[in-house]
Design a protein around this motif. Sequence first.
Motif, PDB file in Angstrom:
ATOM      1  N   LYS A  80       0.824  -1.205   0.000  1.00 21.15           N
ATOM      2  CA  LYS A  80       0.000   0.000   0.000  1.00 21.15           C
ATOM      3  C   LYS A  80       0.858   1.256   0.000  1.00 21.15           C
ATOM      4  O   LYS A  80       0.596   2.208  -0.756  1.00 21.15           O
ATOM      5  CB  LYS A  80      -0.912  -0.006   1.231  1.00 21.15           C
ATOM      6  CG  LYS A  80      -1.777   1.239   1.374  1.00 21.15           C
ATOM      7  CD  LYS A  80      -2.588   1.177   2.661  1.00 21.15           C
ATOM      8  CE  LYS A  80      -3.401   2.459   2.865  1.00 21.15           C
ATOM      9  NZ  LYS A  80      -4.164   2.417   4.145  1.00 21.15           N
ATOM     10  N   HIS A  81       1.901   1.273   0.827  1.00 18.01           N
ATOM     11  CA  HIS A  81       2.791   2.437   0.885  1.00 18.01           C
ATOM     12  C   HIS A  81       3.519   2.644  -0.442  1.00 18.01           C
ATOM     13  O   HIS A  81       3.605   3.774  -0.943  1.00 18.01           O
ATOM     14  CB  HIS A  81       3.821   2.250   1.995  1.00 18.01           C
ATOM     15  CG  HIS A  81       3.221   2.203   3.363  1.00 18.01           C
ATOM     16  ND1 HIS A  81       3.807   1.506   4.397  1.00 18.01           N
ATOM     17  CD2 HIS A  81       2.090   2.758   3.876  1.00 18.01           C
ATOM     18  CE1 HIS A  81       3.067   1.640   5.481  1.00 18.01           C
ATOM     19  NE2 HIS A  81       2.023   2.392   5.193  1.00 18.01           N
ATOM     20  N   ALA A  82       4.029   1.548  -1.009  1.00 20.88           N
ATOM     21  CA  ALA A  82       4.769   1.635  -2.270  1.00 20.88           C
ATOM     22  C   ALA A  82       3.873   2.164  -3.383  1.00 20.88           C
ATOM     23  O   ALA A  82       4.293   3.007  -4.194  1.00 20.88           O
ATOM     24  CB  ALA A  82       5.330   0.261  -2.642  1.00 20.88           C
ATOM     25  N   ALA A  83       2.634   1.691  -3.433  1.00 24.98           N
ATOM     26  CA  ALA A  83       1.702   2.136  -4.463  1.00 24.98           C
ATOM     27  C   ALA A  83       1.384   3.618  -4.311  1.00 24.98           C
ATOM     28  O   ALA A  83       1.291   4.361  -5.296  1.00 24.98           O
ATOM     29  CB  ALA A  83       0.413   1.311  -4.394  1.00 24.98           C
ATOM     30  N   LYS A  84       1.213   4.078  -3.073  1.00 23.88           N
ATOM     31  CA  LYS A  84       0.906   5.482  -2.815  1.00 23.88           C
ATOM     32  C   LYS A  84       2.058   6.383  -3.268  1.00 23.88           C
ATOM     33  O   LYS A  84       1.835   7.434  -3.885  1.00 23.88           O
ATOM     34  CB  LYS A  84       0.631   5.688  -1.323  1.00 23.88           C
ATOM     35  CG  LYS A  84       0.301   7.118  -0.935  1.00 23.88           C
ATOM     36  CD  LYS A  84       0.011   7.238   0.555  1.00 23.88           C
ATOM     37  CE  LYS A  84      -1.269   6.520   0.915  1.00 23.88           C
ATOM     38  NZ  LYS A  84      -1.668   6.787   2.331  1.00 23.88           N
TER      39      LYS A  84
END
Length: 207
Positions: A80-84
Motif C-alpha cells: 500500500k505504501h509503495a503504491a501510494k
Amino acid sequence: QGSTLDEVEKFTYLGDCIARDGNVEEDINARLGKAAAVFRHLNNIWSSKTLNLDIKIRLYTTIVLPTAIYASETWKMTVKHAAKLDTFHQRCLRRILKVTWKDHVTNEEILRRTGQRRLRDSIAERRLKFAGHILRTSCTRPARTAFMWRPADGKRKRGRPRRTWRDTVRDDLRARGETWEDAPLLAADRRRWLCIVARCSTGIGGA
C-alpha cells in the motif's frame, strides 16, 4: 533534571514523524503532502513553454523528490505504501509532460520519457545503503544491536505480527536473490553490497 516528560503516541523530530507503534503511514502522508505543496508552488515552471523537459525534470528531482522521500530509508514498506508513493510520482511526471490519463500512456512509458524510475526503487536503494552502513558497524553499537535483535522465545499476541523495518530489508534482499542470513557477510564487502544496491537502479527484483 527532575522534569516530567509527557508520554505521547507520536512526535516530530527533525521533520520526521515518529509513531510509538512504528507505523509510518502518517509520516508518508505528511511527506507527500509537503512535496505536493512544493510541486504546486512551481506550477509556473511546469507550465512554462520556454523551459525544456530536461530542466523541468532536474528541478523536480532536486526540489520535489527530496521533500517527498526525506528519511525514507527508515520506513518499513508495505504494498500500500509503495503504491501510494509511485502514484504521487506518476501524477507529478504526467503533469510535467502534460499527459493525462485519457491519453492512455502507460506508467512505464512515462518513466521512459522522463528518464525516471519507480519511487519505490529509489527508496529501496536508499534503504539498502543505510542497512549496509548499519551492518558494517560494531556489534556493540545500539543501531546494530537493534537491527539484529530477536525477541526471546515465548507466546506472542494473537494476530499477524507487525511488519518491521528489518522485514522490509529482508524482502529487499530476497527480491534481489540474496538472503537475510548472508546480509552481514555481504555488507562487509562494500563492493559486493553496492552491486546489490545497484540492482535497485534498474528495478531488478523490485516488487
